[in-house]
Design a protein around this motif. Structure first.
Motif, PDB file in Angstrom:
ATOM      1  N   TYR A 180       0.842  -1.199   0.000  1.00 43.70           N
ATOM      2  CA  TYR A 180       0.000   0.000   0.000  1.00 43.70           C
ATOM      3  C   TYR A 180       0.875   1.246   0.000  1.00 43.70           C
ATOM      4  N   GLU A 186      -8.581   3.780  -6.263  1.00 40.84           N
ATOM      5  CA  GLU A 186      -8.048   4.118  -7.581  1.00 40.84           C
ATOM      6  C   GLU A 186      -8.864   5.204  -8.273  1.00 40.84           C
ATOM      7  N   GLN A 187     -10.194   5.211  -8.052  1.00 39.84           N
ATOM      8  CA  GLN A 187     -11.026   6.214  -8.704  1.00 39.84           C
ATOM      9  C   GLN A 187     -10.606   7.623  -8.313  1.00 39.84           C
ATOM     10  N   VAL A 189      -7.544   8.586  -7.362  1.00 43.25           N
ATOM     11  CA  VAL A 189      -6.268   8.901  -7.988  1.00 43.25           C
ATOM     12  C   VAL A 189      -6.469   9.235  -9.467  1.00 43.25           C
ATOM     13  N   VAL A 190      -7.376   8.528 -10.138  1.00 44.50           N
ATOM     14  CA  VAL A 190      -7.653   8.804 -11.546  1.00 44.50           C
ATOM     15  C   VAL A 190      -8.139  10.244 -11.732  1.00 44.50           C
ATOM     16  N   ILE A 262      -2.729   7.268 -16.106  1.00 45.04           N
ATOM     17  CA  ILE A 262      -3.780   6.383 -15.607  1.00 45.04           C
ATOM     18  C   ILE A 262      -3.497   4.934 -16.005  1.00 45.04           C
ATOM     19  N   LEU A 265      -0.939   3.557 -13.753  1.00 41.83           N
ATOM     20  CA  LEU A 265      -1.527   3.296 -12.438  1.00 41.83           C
ATOM     21  C   LEU A 265      -2.311   1.987 -12.438  1.00 41.83           C
ATOM     22  N   LEU A 266      -3.151   1.785 -13.457  1.00 42.83           N
ATOM     23  CA  LEU A 266      -4.071   0.649 -13.480  1.00 42.83           C
ATOM     24  C   LEU A 266      -3.468  -0.587 -14.134  1.00 42.83           C
TER      25      LEU A 266
END
Length: 297
Positions: A180, A186-187, A189-190, A262, A265-266
């Motif tokens: 962590y 995540e939403q 951070v997006v 993004i 990230l994902l």
């Protein structure tokens, strides 16, 4: 074997002194957005640094400043509330710019708390070697606190700073798993990555008037692709025109730049659908500030 230490450290300072850059360097991952504009951080974000001997949970707070609207009041309250919730406080100042009256204002707030305080004098890579001591001396009147000259951008002296902060923490459990680095979904951070590109690519007052809200985010069943739809809110039609740009060029650039971050990230290809809407004077109305995601914690 020494005991495991864990705890919370509030990172405070004026806007644009490099708090977000510092946290990204400490964590070793891009967890908070960085832009050459004040008030980049709007939420209280917990960034997590885990070592074999300790776990430090940094609270990245909005810059403390004189508020001009309801959003500004919210940002300052979020920052100030963090000070009483932590095991240590890290005051970040701009060593290249020198002492600012805003630094002294924050130091006066910290003088009334019993929490250990350390001062990170950032951006020292921009200071000539023969002027280093002179610049550091400017900040000694802030308080009788340990002072660490650092460069968040280059990573200079960060290990010494972290070792000192760990020493201030009590013995305790590991609050988060090893992998962590941030406590937000995540939403969140997006939407921050989209807002980061608005900050980078637009100018004047537009960035302060922008909020990004996640409308939908889901993976397609038939292919390796995540569909994301976000709305960029502004306060005036003229600002909407700036963000969309001529023939949609600005909005396209925002989307293209954000999509790369993004996808990293994902770990998946992304279809990013951005819309721009006007919500008149949303920063002046407390209920609209909450609707945009800036909730009290």
């Amino acid at each position: 074997m020494s005991e495991f230490r864990s705890g919370f450290v509030a990172v405070v300072g004026r806007p644009n002194v490099g708090k977000s850059t510092l946290l990204n360097s400490l964590i070793g991952d891009k967890v908070v957005i960085v832009a050459n504009k004040p008030q980049t951080t709007r939420n209280k974000i917990r960034c997590i640094l885990t070592r074999e001997d300790a776990q430090v949970v940094f609270l990245d707070t909005p810059g403390i400043h004189k508020p001009k609207n309801k959003l500004g009041e919210h940002l300052v309250e979020v920052a100030k509330s963090s000070i009483g919730e932590v095991d240590a406080v890290l005051l970040v100042v701009d060593g290249a710019a020198g002492l600012h009256k805003g630094d002294q204002y924050i130091a006066n707030e910290l003088a009334h708390v019993s929490t250990p305080v350390a001062v990170a004098v950032n951006k020292m890579d921009k200071v000539d070697d023969d002027l280093v001591e002179q610049q550091l001396d400017q900040f000694r009147p802030l308080g009788h606190w340990p002072q660490f000259p650092i460069s968040a951008l280059k990573g200079d002296n960060l290990e010494s700073l972290v070792n000192h902060l760990v020493d201030q923490l009590p013995e305790g459990p590991q609050y988060y798993p090893d992998d962590y680095v941030i406590d937000h979904p995540e939403q969140f951070v997006v939407t921050e990555l989209v807002r980061e590109q608005v900050l980078h690519l637009t100018r004047d007052e537009v960035p302060h008037s922008v909020a990004v809200v996640m409308e939908d985010m889901k993976a397609r069943e038939d292919k390796d692709l995540i569909d994301i739809r976000c709305t960029i809110y502004v306060e005036r039609n003229s600002q909407k025109g700036i963000i969309i740009g001529r023939q949609g060029a600005m909005l396209k650039a925002i989307g293209q730049n954000a999509r790369g971050s993004i996808e990293r990230l994902l770990g998946s290809p992304v279809f990013l659908d951005l819309w721009v809407k006007v919500r008149k004077d949303w920063r002046e109305q407390a209920h609209l500030v909450r609707q945009m995601g800036y909730k009290d914690e």
